[in-house]
Design a protein around this motif. Sequence first.
Motif, PDB file in Angstrom:
ATOM      1  N   PRO A 232      33.119  42.048  47.905  1.00  0.00           N
ATOM      2  CA  PRO A 232      34.151  42.580  48.812  1.00  0.00           C
ATOM      3  C   PRO A 232      35.576  42.241  48.362  1.00  0.00           C
ATOM      4  CG  PRO A 232      32.354  41.615  50.072  1.00  0.00           C
ATOM      5  CD  PRO A 232      32.118  41.247  48.644  1.00  0.00           C
ATOM      6  N   LEU A 233      35.791  41.012  47.889  1.00  0.00           N
ATOM      7  CA  LEU A 233      37.135  40.632  47.456  1.00  0.00           C
ATOM      8  C   LEU A 233      37.573  41.437  46.231  1.00  0.00           C
ATOM      9  CD1 LEU A 233      37.147  36.737  47.873  1.00  0.00           C
ATOM     10  CD2 LEU A 233      38.229  38.463  49.331  1.00  0.00           C
ATOM     11  N   SER A 234      36.623  41.753  45.356  1.00  0.00           N
ATOM     12  CA  SER A 234      36.965  42.524  44.152  1.00  0.00           C
ATOM     13  C   SER A 234      37.453  43.922  44.508  1.00  0.00           C
ATOM     14  CB  SER A 234      35.748  42.614  43.225  1.00  0.00           C
ATOM     15  OG  SER A 234      34.749  43.470  43.752  1.00  0.00           O
ATOM     16  N   ARG A 235      36.981  44.475  45.620  1.00  0.00           N
ATOM     17  CA  ARG A 235      37.411  45.809  46.027  1.00  0.00           C
ATOM     18  C   ARG A 235      38.880  45.831  46.429  1.00  0.00           C
ATOM     19  NH1 ARG A 235      34.601  48.973  43.609  1.00  0.00           N
ATOM     20  NH2 ARG A 235      34.834  50.662  45.112  1.00  0.00           N
ATOM     21  N   ILE A 236      39.358  44.705  46.956  1.00  0.00           N
ATOM     22  CA  ILE A 236      40.780  44.596  47.308  1.00  0.00           C
ATOM     23  C   ILE A 236      41.609  44.333  46.058  1.00  0.00           C
ATOM     24  CG2 ILE A 236      42.473  43.312  48.666  1.00  0.00           C
ATOM     25  CD1 ILE A 236      40.283  42.655  50.658  1.00  0.00           C
ATOM     26  N   MET A 237      41.141  43.406  45.218  1.00  0.00           N
ATOM     27  CA  MET A 237      41.887  43.067  44.007  1.00  0.00           C
ATOM     28  C   MET A 237      41.963  44.228  43.020  1.00  0.00           C
ATOM     29  SD  MET A 237      40.689  39.117  43.333  1.00  0.00           S
ATOM     30  CE  MET A 237      38.929  39.541  43.227  1.00  0.00           C
ATOM     31  N   ASP A 238      40.971  45.096  43.021  1.00  0.00           N
ATOM     32  CA  ASP A 238      40.961  46.253  42.114  1.00  0.00           C
ATOM     33  C   ASP A 238      41.707  47.457  42.679  1.00  0.00           C
ATOM     34  OD1 ASP A 238      39.402  44.812  40.352  1.00  0.00           O
ATOM     35  OD2 ASP A 238      37.512  45.645  41.064  1.00  0.00           O
ATOM     36  N   ASN A 239      42.336  47.275  43.846  1.00  0.00           N
ATOM     37  CA  ASN A 239      43.055  48.371  44.514  1.00  0.00           C
ATOM     38  C   ASN A 239      42.141  49.544  44.851  1.00  0.00           C
ATOM     39  OD1 ASN A 239      45.545  47.027  44.356  1.00  0.00           O
ATOM     40  ND2 ASN A 239      45.973  47.872  42.324  1.00  0.00           N
ATOM     41  N   ARG A 240      40.898  49.242  45.159  1.00  0.00           N
ATOM     42  CA  ARG A 240      39.951  50.287  45.516  1.00  0.00           C
ATOM     43  C   ARG A 240      39.809  50.439  47.024  1.00  0.00           C
ATOM     44  NH1 ARG A 240      38.160  54.227  43.343  1.00  0.00           N
ATOM     45  NH2 ARG A 240      35.924  53.935  43.154  1.00  0.00           N
ATOM     46  N   HIS A 241      40.174  49.384  47.774  1.00  0.00           N
ATOM     47  CA  HIS A 241      40.077  49.429  49.230  1.00  0.00           C
ATOM     48  C   HIS A 241      41.192  48.614  49.853  1.00  0.00           C
ATOM     49  CE1 HIS A 241      36.249  51.499  49.892  1.00  0.00           C
ATOM     50  NE2 HIS A 241      35.747  50.830  48.879  1.00  0.00           N
ATOM     51  N   HIS A 242      41.532  48.971  51.072  1.00  0.00           N
ATOM     52  CA  HIS A 242      42.428  48.160  51.885  1.00  0.00           C
ATOM     53  C   HIS A 242      41.607  47.030  52.508  1.00  0.00           C
ATOM     54  CE1 HIS A 242      45.283  51.485  51.510  1.00  0.00           C
ATOM     55  NE2 HIS A 242      44.324  52.301  51.918  1.00  0.00           N
ATOM     56  N   TRP A 243      42.291  45.998  52.969  1.00  0.00           N
ATOM     57  CA  TRP A 243      41.562  44.842  53.501  1.00  0.00           C
ATOM     58  C   TRP A 243      40.750  45.218  54.737  1.00  0.00           C
ATOM     59  CZ3 TRP A 243      42.304  43.336  58.490  1.00  0.00           C
ATOM     60  CH2 TRP A 243      43.496  43.696  59.117  1.00  0.00           C
ATOM     61  N   TRP A 244      41.272  46.169  55.543  1.00  0.00           N
ATOM     62  CA  TRP A 244      40.529  46.560  56.742  1.00  0.00           C
ATOM     63  C   TRP A 244      39.273  47.386  56.392  1.00  0.00           C
ATOM     64  CZ3 TRP A 244      45.644  47.957  55.808  1.00  0.00           C
ATOM     65  CH2 TRP A 244      45.860  49.281  55.411  1.00  0.00           C
ATOM     66  N   ASP A 245      39.314  48.082  55.263  1.00  0.00           N
ATOM     67  CA  ASP A 245      38.118  48.795  54.803  1.00  0.00           C
ATOM     68  C   ASP A 245      37.008  47.805  54.463  1.00  0.00           C
ATOM     69  OD1 ASP A 245      39.720  51.060  54.940  1.00  0.00           O
ATOM     70  OD2 ASP A 245      40.251  50.955  52.819  1.00  0.00           O
ATOM     71  N   VAL A 246      37.403  46.764  53.756  1.00  0.00           N
ATOM     72  CA  VAL A 246      36.448  45.733  53.352  1.00  0.00           C
ATOM     73  C   VAL A 246      35.904  44.995  54.565  1.00  0.00           C
ATOM     74  CG1 VAL A 246      36.212  43.538  52.121  1.00  0.00           C
ATOM     75  CG2 VAL A 246      37.450  45.435  51.066  1.00  0.00           C
ATOM     76  N   LEU A 247      36.774  44.676  55.515  1.00  0.00           N
ATOM     77  CA  LEU A 247      36.336  43.990  56.731  1.00  0.00           C
ATOM     78  C   LEU A 247      35.343  44.844  57.513  1.00  0.00           C
ATOM     79  CD1 LEU A 247      36.550  41.637  58.719  1.00  0.00           C
ATOM     80  CD2 LEU A 247      38.537  42.777  59.750  1.00  0.00           C
ATOM     81  N   ALA A 248      35.650  46.129  57.667  1.00  0.00           N
ATOM     82  CA  ALA A 248      34.758  47.019  58.409  1.00  0.00           C
ATOM     83  C   ALA A 248      33.419  47.171  57.695  1.00  0.00           C
ATOM     84  CB  ALA A 248      35.417  48.393  58.588  1.00  0.00           C
ATOM     85  N   GLY A 249      33.462  47.358  56.379  1.00  0.00           N
ATOM     86  CA  GLY A 249      32.223  47.490  55.622  1.00  0.00           C
ATOM     87  C   GLY A 249      31.371  46.234  55.689  1.00  0.00           C
ATOM     88  N   SER A 250      32.025  45.078  55.616  1.00  0.00           N
ATOM     89  CA  SER A 250      31.289  43.810  55.686  1.00  0.00           C
ATOM     90  C   SER A 250      30.639  43.625  57.053  1.00  0.00           C
ATOM     91  CB  SER A 250      32.241  42.643  55.397  1.00  0.00           C
ATOM     92  OG  SER A 250      32.798  42.746  54.102  1.00  0.00           O
ATOM     93  N   LEU A 251      31.347  44.021  58.109  1.00  0.00           N
ATOM     94  CA  LEU A 251      30.789  43.905  59.459  1.00  0.00           C
ATOM     95  C   LEU A 251      29.578  44.821  59.633  1.00  0.00           C
ATOM     96  CD1 LEU A 251      33.999  43.678  61.690  1.00  0.00           C
ATOM     97  CD2 LEU A 251      32.376  41.852  61.146  1.00  0.00           C
ATOM     98  N   VAL A 252      29.658  46.030  59.078  1.00  0.00           N
ATOM     99  CA  VAL A 252      28.521  46.951  59.155  1.00  0.00           C
ATOM    100  C   VAL A 252      27.318  46.358  58.430  1.00  0.00           C
ATOM    101  CG1 VAL A 252      27.642  49.209  58.451  1.00  0.00           C
ATOM    102  CG2 VAL A 252      29.935  49.017  59.414  1.00  0.00           C
TER     103      VAL A 252
END
Length: 307
Positions: A232-252
């Motif tokens: 999940p952190l790599s998706r933010i660092m790679d500019n592939r997702h916003h932090w809220w995208d990662v948070l929502a995906g992780s919660l799902v």
Amino acid sequence: MADIERFGRFGKMRPKLTWINLFDIISAALVITFITVSELGYFPQVVIRGFYCDDRSIQRPYSGDSVTTCMIILSGFVPFFLIWLTEILFYFPTMTETSKVDAPSSRYKGSLYQTFYWFRKYGRGLIIKLLIIDAAKIFAGEHRPHFIDTCRPDVVCEGKEFISSYTCTNTDDSLYFIRDASKSFPSGHSSVSVFETVFMIWYLHRRVPKLPSILALPLIQLVIALWGIFCPLSRIMDNRHHWWDVLAGSLVGLVAAGITCFIDCRNFNKARPTTRHSAYRDHDIKLISNNTPYKEDTNLNSIVNCS
């Protein structure tokens, strides 16, 4: 002999193809087809979002993927081998198989059946989760952080103007990649990695018996947890997702794994086996007699009931 042929080696009646089974097969085929078409970018976007010219959150450069699509797909099959290894190491035969306790084939086949049982439930939860994620991506239509760099819209953007109509002019990249630039919410990679991590940590906690080492199991679970953190952190660092995208995906992924483990897998049995003799309980010993159907426990390995 008739009972054995009817109920099989493990006493489980051989399933017959019925309209219910056919419905399950058709439903599974439709779900998998939808996920495949959606992931390949052929499913039409329901919501086409505009953007503000001064929105810096979608003007970052595309820098590649630390965790590629191929890696996340392959990671989905890693739990099968981890479960199989666990079941082989801690496999105990039932009382009805005592004559084959020392046979390598008994350990191999019994652990393999048990592995397929858990992996089938894991796969079912993973597919349902992917269905939810892909449907959300189609309806949300949120732009990724590298949207402008990937789309290259054919408009002159100035100030705080809102652009509602545009056409992507990028011809260097594939159409799939350009369409994917508007599928940021929620993060599919994050949901998959968190689902895999929670499922395996929960599985090991419930299925592995008490070990002489107090650190062995926690260290293994920690290594698995790193995957659920790094991806999940790599998706933010790679500019592939916003932090809220990662948070929502992780919660799902977290909720889906919890439901799969606790409800579908029934918490991986009510208790963990602590000794070899814990496998031999009165309610685990079932015999075929007087034409009474033999019903084996659903987990195919009666160390502890899954009911």
